[in-house]
Design a protein around this motif. Structure first.
Motif, mmCIF file in Angstrom:
data_model
loop_
_atom_site.group_PDB
_atom_site.id
_atom_site.type_symbol
_atom_site.label_atom_id
_atom_site.label_comp_id
_atom_site.label_asym_id
_atom_site.label_seq_id
_atom_site.Cartn_x
_atom_site.Cartn_y
_atom_site.Cartn_z
ATOM 1 N N ILE A 27 40.671 -39.546 -33.618
ATOM 2 C CA ILE A 27 40.825 -38.280 -34.334
ATOM 3 C C ILE A 27 42.276 -37.822 -34.220
ATOM 4 N N THR A 28 42.936 -37.758 -35.330
ATOM 5 C CA THR A 28 44.356 -37.347 -35.344
ATOM 6 C C THR A 28 44.624 -36.532 -36.602
ATOM 7 N N GLY A 29 45.843 -36.052 -36.683
ATOM 8 C CA GLY A 29 46.332 -35.423 -37.903
ATOM 9 C C GLY A 29 45.556 -34.205 -38.343
ATOM 10 N N GLU A 30 45.115 -34.261 -39.605
ATOM 11 C CA GLU A 30 44.489 -33.093 -40.222
ATOM 12 C C GLU A 30 43.187 -32.706 -39.523
ATOM 13 N N ASP A 31 42.378 -33.711 -39.114
ATOM 14 C CA ASP A 31 41.124 -33.412 -38.412
ATOM 15 C C ASP A 31 41.389 -32.696 -37.094
ATOM 16 N N LEU A 32 42.430 -33.117 -36.386
ATOM 17 C CA LEU A 32 42.763 -32.478 -35.117
ATOM 18 C C LEU A 32 43.193 -31.026 -35.331
ATOM 19 N N LYS B 105 41.913 -25.270 -34.984
ATOM 20 C CA LYS B 105 41.679 -23.993 -35.645
ATOM 21 C C LYS B 105 40.258 -23.477 -35.359
ATOM 22 N N SER B 106 39.291 -24.392 -35.363
ATOM 23 C CA SER B 106 37.908 -24.014 -35.077
ATOM 24 C C SER B 106 37.743 -23.519 -33.645
#
Length: 604
Positions: free
Chosen positions: A273-278, A283-284
């Protein structure tokens, strides 16, 4: 033909009907006796009234018996010796009534009982061959104990002593013969005995009736006290139930953000899990933490609403789609355990931005979503819709659960109501909270359901809410740097670490002490501009430490701010009274820290 005119002819002839004369006579004496019985009665003191009346009644009975029986026995016996004590005793009983009339209650009671003792002693000696005066023993000793209060020790002691002396005097005279009894004809023995029995019975009846009245009065007061106690117990039980429910409701509401945080923490171990998902997960996490704090604060706010203490609403202008996406994202992790999908639907007429109290409306939606996830079937779909109708906008949550029957639907908003086995962990307050908040905002919450086809809850709110004034960028304290010396006194190692980091980024020089004693020494050494302390410390409480600061000649002017978890109102009131500048509950937001520094840090 004859005419009869009733009344006028009687007056004309001067005749008075015998029955009318008798009635007037009875009415006259009834009034006189009533006046004697109620002489000295105090309308504002019921117990004293009854005692006064008992003394008056028994004095009237005794005076009448002494006078008439004394006179009668004098005539029958032919001896004036009986009449000599009878007259002064009658006057003494009359004097007791007169003293009551003059409000001299103590002296009236004393004279009343001393007269009975004197009469018993004199007649007990004079008529010892005919009557046994010890029959009066029960009355002489029992009457004061029943009539007078225990705290009237002087009166009780005097009356009991007088009674004992009278009875002892009679017994001594019977054995030692100091005074010779009257020589009474045996034919008069029944008359004397009947008079004695009648006197004893009447006087004891008066005292017993008084005792029964007092007993009934006490029983009445006891019943009233028990009724009040039962009301208090019911209120306490209700308060305890509310407390339990508030705790349960808080933990229930907190499951959503905590589940989200737990799921994210598990996913963070995945290196893929990297980038935008991270970024989304980060944020969540932030939203879930803020959401958890809002839930706690909102439950406390609701408790204030229930007690009649309203809290001002903060109306914010929100991008409705972003706000709904943030909330449903948090519940997505919770719904995933039941393989339930949450679908968002936006009506075409929904504005992009709406003014509404974010915290309160979020609380309503949280309750609706939690309820939908709980009751929907596994692997089903929950639909969240938003739209407008006239001057209102609405949020609708539809589940695919078993639905509700008519009885459950009618009671769904009743506090503490649960649907039984379908909701084993529910508190029965979630829907009540949602409806309470919705109605407070001038909106409505409606439930629709059909057995076997799921349920739909629709919350409607006004569109024209006026936005609360916001800080202008120039006045926003978060944009300022505060090069102040700050001392933190707290034994929370993790909390002080992160607060130190935040304060350091704001330009502060931070010192940390984990006990009150070391905090005081650090203040003497570094002379901070602001001291932040906790209410509970290992070696002393914050109030004691605050007093030490205020008594210190070099530290008394340093602003003291409490960052604490204690929500007790008395702690806050005491802290402010002792000289604290602020009292903030943990966790303290960054904007609150900025505000404190802007207010109390020295100007550069």
């Amino acid at each position: 033909m004859q005419y009869f005119t009733f009344g006028r002819n009687n007056h004309a002839t001067g005749m008075t009907h015998p029955a009318l004369t008798k009635n007037k006579f009875l009415l006259f004496w009834r009034r006189q006796i009533s006046a004697i019985i109620n002489a000295g009665a105090d309308s504002g003191n019921t117990p004293k009234n009854k005692r006064t009346r008992v003394i008056n009644i028994s004095s009237l009975i005794a005076a009448s018996l002494v006078f008439f029986f004394g006179g009668g026995l004098t005539i029958f016996s032919g001896s004036l010796a009986i009449l000599y004590p009878a007259v002064p005793e009658t006057l003494m009983f009359t004097g007791a009534i007169w003293l009551n009339y003059k409000r001299k209650y103590f002296y009236s009671a004393l004279l009343w009982h001393m007269t009975f003792c004197t009469a018993t002693l004199i007649f007990g000696i004079m008529l010892s061959t005919v009557i046994d005066a010890t029959h009066m023993a029960g009355y002489l000793i029992g009457a004061p104990l029943l009539i007078f209060k225990q705290k009237e020790t002087k009166l009780l002691a005097a009356c009991v002593t007088c009674s004992i002396l009278a009875l002892v005097g009679i017994e001594l005279n019977n054995n030692l013969h100091f005074f010779q009894p009257l020589d009474v004809s045996t034919t008069l023995y029944p008359v004397f005995r009947v008079a004695t029995w009648l006197t004893v019975i009447l006087l004891n009846v008066v005292v017993i009736l008084f005792y029964l009245q007092q007993n009934n009065l006490l029983i009445g007061k006891l019943k009233q006290a028990n009724a009040k106690l039962n009301k208090v117990n019911k209120k306490l039980a209700k308060a305890s139930a509310y407390k339990t429910v508030y705790v349960n409701e808080t933990t229930h509401e907190l499951r959503a953000p905590l589940n989200a945080l737990y799921a994210i923490s598990q996913l963070l171990d995945d290196d893929s899990i990297t980038g935008e998902d991270l970024q989304k997960m980060h944020k969540s996490m932030g939203y879930s933490i803020s959401h958890a704090l809002e839930i706690i604060n909102n439950v406390l706010e609701l408790a204030k609403i229930e007690s009649g203490k309203t809290v001002p609403l903060k109306i914010e202008r929100m991008v409705i789609r972003n706000w709904l996406e943030d909330i449903t994202r948090v519940f997505t992790y919770q719904a995933a355990y039941k393989k339930v999908n949450i679908e968002l639907r936006f009506e075409d007429d929904l504005p992009s931005e709406i003014n509404f109290p974010r915290v309160q409306v979020t609380q309503v939606l949280n309750n609706l979503l939690s309820n939908a996830i709980k009751f929907t079937t596994d692997g089903s779909l929950i639909q969240v819709s938003a739209g407008c109708k006239g001057d209102t906008w609405f949020l609708s949550v539809k589940d695919n659960g078993i639905g509700m029957n008519k009885v459950t639907l009618e009671k769904i908003f009743v506090p503490f109501f649960t649907s039984g086995s379908n909701n084993p962990t529910g508190t029965g307050l979630g829907m009540h909270i949602a409806k309470k908040i919705t109605e407070r905002l001038g909106g409505s919450l409606v439930a629709e359901s059909e057995w076997g086809k799921g349920s739909r809850f629709t919350a409607s709110f006004r569109l024209n809410m006026e936005e609360s004034p916001a800080l202008s960028p120039a006045d926003d304290p978060s944009s300022l740097i505060h090069p102040a010396k700050v001392l933190i006194i707290d034994d929370d190692f993790m909390g002080t670490h992160y607060y130190s980091k935040i304060l350091g980024k704001m330009g502060c020089v931070v010192s940390v002490a984990y006990t009150g004693e070391f905090g005081l020494r650090a203040a003497e050494l570094h002379r901070p501009d602001i001291v932040i302390m906790d209410m509970s410390l290992p070696d002393k409480n914050g109030k004691e430490l605050l007093q030490e600061f205020k008594r210190h000649p070099d530290l008394s002017n340093i602003p003291i701010v409490f960052f604490t978890g204690s929500q007790l109102a008395e702690d806050q009131e005491t802290a402010m009274r002792l000289g604290a500048e602020e009292y903030l509950l943990k966790p303290v937001q960054v904007d609150a820290i900025n505000r404190i520094l802007s207010k109390y840090a020295p100007e550069q």
